[in-house]
Design an enzyme around this catalytic site. Sequence first.
Site, PDB file in Angstrom:
ATOM      1  N   LYS A  69       0.882 -31.549 -17.184  1.00  0.00           N
ATOM      2  CA  LYS A  69       1.894 -31.239 -16.636  1.00  0.00           C
ATOM      3  C   LYS A  69       2.574 -32.478 -16.165  1.00  0.00           C
ATOM      4  CE  LYS A  69       0.044 -28.720 -12.918  1.00  0.00           C
ATOM      5  NZ  LYS A  69       0.048 -27.473 -12.167  1.00  0.00           N
ATOM      6  N   TYR A 100      14.993 -48.868  10.560  1.00  0.00           N
ATOM      7  CA  TYR A 100      15.935 -47.732  10.868  1.00  0.00           C
ATOM      8  C   TYR A 100      15.517 -46.962  12.283  1.00  0.00           C
ATOM      9  CZ  TYR A 100      18.416 -47.815   6.585  1.00  0.00           C
ATOM     10  OH  TYR A 100      19.371 -48.336   5.419  1.00  0.00           O
TER      11      TYR A 100
END
Length: 382
Positions: free
Chosen positions: A54, A275
């Site tokens: 998956k 940041y």
Amino acid sequence: MSAGSGAALEAVRYGASELARAGAVLSVDLDAVRANYRLLGAQAPRAACAAVLKADAYGLGMERVAPALAREGCRVFFTAHVAEGMRLRQLVPEHCAIYVLHGPPPGTAPDFYQYDLIPVLNDPGQLREWRAAARQLGRRLPAAIQLDTGMSRMGMAPAELAAESAKPDWLSGLDLKLVMSHLACADEAGHPMNAGQRRRFERLREVFPGVPASLANSSGVFLGPAFHYDLLRPGAALYGINPQPDQPNPLRQAVQLAARIVQVREIAEGAAVGYGARWVAPGPRRIATIALGYADGWLRSLSGRGQAFVDGVAAPFAGTVSMDSITLDVSGLPAERVAPGRLVDLLCAQQDLDAVARDAGSIGYELLTRLGGRFHRRYLGA
């Protein structure tokens, strides 16, 4: 794939023209995936070993991983969604079984018979829909049934199973291939939930005499023979994630990741980086910016705690992980080894997926499946 950082030789092995276009290079060792499959299967010689593919083989690329496992002898595969199963059917031999864990969404039954997929039926509604499809086609259709043994996520609850199995035609038209459940705490070998789920599974599967059973996921494989039944269902362990976090990892690492340095600068004491200005240089520092960020799956929670490696030497993150870049403190490292265009290692012998996930406050599963699509991918072996 040889152990070690590997970044120093990357340009020679890979070719400068390709490296010029790649901000980062993800190397997938298919021989390691196959070796892990063999090791997992060897834990339960009387059971078959499936492979869970998956999420695009946990982010590593179904198109390359599935054929490699099929060549290794895997004959049973699992996906989460029907579209994944349809894609997988084009990649493995026609005699391989493909189970779809989420079952058939309404209206998708034709996809299942066209692509020879086996739904895992999780509730009475899916069971009714699949019986109706069998009646419409006038033939028996293959199916698996999942039982909820305590995880409360997917599968028929005991009360639902009791109500359905009391109906004389409850399995009419179905060719039942497998009865299964999923362990919630298998990565904690001593957790009482494991034994409790196994006891409930034993009791509930009495409704299905003679039907093959499956309980063991990646970690469940290592809980011992009582959990093995007829089919193992490893997923992340195939790709090197440690199924026993409190034990040494017996599996081979299947991925390495190296990111390219974009810019290097010297900064003075007191200069802020990134940041929020959360990292401030405690003295003169050399800062390298690499072309990797949270858009590539390198979690922002690694800000201030992650690291890369240059020739096996750690280079700590300096500042906040950005969308497309991360800043490293490379002070003290040879300038020629941290020049623009050079590669530094993020997944390597010094730092595997589980280690990075711990630093990020996450798990290896999340990190592996988040690795982005902007990497250039190299497939080695197989």
